[in-house]
Design an enzyme around this catalytic site. Sequence first.
Site, mmCIF file in Angstrom:
data_model
loop_
_atom_site.group_PDB
_atom_site.id
_atom_site.type_symbol
_atom_site.label_atom_id
_atom_site.label_comp_id
_atom_site.label_asym_id
_atom_site.label_seq_id
_atom_site.Cartn_x
_atom_site.Cartn_y
_atom_site.Cartn_z
ATOM 1 N N CYS A 107 0.862 -1.186 0.000
ATOM 2 C CA CYS A 107 0.000 0.000 0.000
ATOM 3 C C CYS A 107 0.889 1.224 0.000
ATOM 4 C CB CYS A 107 -0.906 0.049 1.240
ATOM 5 S SG CYS A 107 -2.180 -1.218 1.300
ATOM 6 N N TYR A 128 12.087 -4.236 -5.947
ATOM 7 C CA TYR A 128 10.935 -4.085 -6.837
ATOM 8 C C TYR A 128 9.903 -3.064 -6.380
ATOM 9 C CZ TYR A 128 6.693 -5.397 -9.441
ATOM 10 O OH TYR A 128 5.574 -5.376 -10.214
ATOM 11 N N GLY A 173 -0.284 0.471 -5.162
ATOM 12 C CA GLY A 173 -1.632 -0.061 -5.054
ATOM 13 C C GLY A 173 -2.553 0.589 -6.060
ATOM 14 N N ASN A 204 -0.069 0.911 6.214
ATOM 15 C CA ASN A 204 0.695 0.136 5.239
ATOM 16 C C ASN A 204 1.373 -0.998 5.988
ATOM 17 O OD1 ASN A 204 2.361 -0.869 3.242
ATOM 18 N ND2 ASN A 204 3.811 0.820 3.341
ATOM 19 N N GLY A 205 1.050 -2.223 5.622
ATOM 20 C CA GLY A 205 1.644 -3.368 6.282
ATOM 21 C C GLY A 205 0.615 -4.462 6.460
#
Length: 499
Positions: free
Chosen positions: A27, A271, A53, A131-132
């Site tokens: 995210c 990435y 996202g 985020n996570g």
Amino acid sequence: MDQEYSTLQKMMLPAHPFDDDKLREECGIFGVKGVQEAANFVALGLHALQHRGQEACGIVTHHPEFGFNSAHRFGYVRDHFTRQPLMENLPGPLAIGHVRYSTHGGKAAAIRNVQPFFGEFSMGGAAISHNGNITNANALRKELVEHGSIFQSNSDSECIIHLMARSLHRTIPDRMEDALRRVEGAFSVIALTESELIGIRDPLGVRPLLLGRIGDGWVLSSETCALDIIGAKYIRDIAPGEMVTINDNGLQSHYPFRPRKPRFCIFEHVYFSRPDSVINGRSVYETRRQIGIELAREAEIDADIVCPVPDSGTPAAIGYSHESGIPYAMGIIRNQYMGRTFIEPTEQIRNMGVLLKLNVNRALIKGKRVVLVDDSVVRGTTSRKITQMILDAGAREVHFRIASPPTSWPCFYGVDTPDRENLLAATMSEEEMREHLSVDSIRFVSLDGLYRAVGIPSGRNNSCPQYCDACFSGDYPVVPSDQIDRGLVVAASKHIANN
């Protein structure tokens, strides 16, 4: 809204058709305080973080006169948060936002799963963007429901709001701190209250979060590339385990958690992050180029051209070419305008997904010995299609070089990964992968080589790894409680027990 989402699914291909064979970014989160029309800045920041996202996006703002306002939408930021009627309904100098690719809660659930989440407490409202992934979310959810909590979404992140509601502390920052002490896993969180912007990072610092300034205002963001788009200045990373609270009196910082050795996600370098971002003072692009250099040193081959799988394999291919002396060439051309398909995504069209996005430069490839460089191999389905495209174009040999170690273990910290039995490297030897992909050779950069590329000359220290590399090593820094309960990571228990 379920029907709206179902219709959306039928109307479009995945944002990146050949990325079905990639680990999905978790995210992106972004927040601003102290600027007029903060929502506009957040929309720009989220646009820069869109790679993290593409499923949904949302913004919550606060205005001293009009209070809290929010908007949540499916799809890209550019398709919604560039329209004046919507943005005019998001006034105020304080705003946070979120772009989502679901790793928990299901993709076809409802708009209610889209963050930021908002809650009204006795001392005022608060919104959070997370985020996570909370690895003990199932246990927390069961406990909260048994004590009367009513969940509105399937997202693990909503547990934070309910834990805050149950806290006995008197301020929202204190309640957030209290709630996150109950949480296991990886989290970077941005929150807003009526007067504060809050940022907090888990003690291991698995997911990124950084601090910036724009004029007299403040910014919190997942990546530096989102600061660049609004003209903000990077100040520093939020440290692992740190909580910052920004209000009219400035910024206050403290560390509410027991200190632990940081384990930042190494795949951010490989990435997830945009190549124009900077992580821990290191250029992502330069790190990926250095991975290619390490790969060339470890997996030398006699060939005619080095060809990247665009765009994520490009920096590593440049590094491989530089170190090996083999000419770099754009043997595969990416269609920059491939997004939503203009035709109904029938099964036939879905099978053409790679061809819609990538095309081989046949005149360049024919008769050549090709070094094909990609960032990773997950399921191997798309890698197989791409190598076949190269062979069909008349390549004499294809040597596959991967700018990450074999992805052998699933991630439980905010990344959407297949079950282990669907990971190519977990089920096949290197020779079996070579035969499966129909290439002349295949080599992955070693884990030590990856560590050297991110600036650790000695490579990985097995007794004290500096990064979270669980997707390569199975060395999980946080016990994924929910998954163990489901019997999904029994094989990794020996790694977990050592941490």
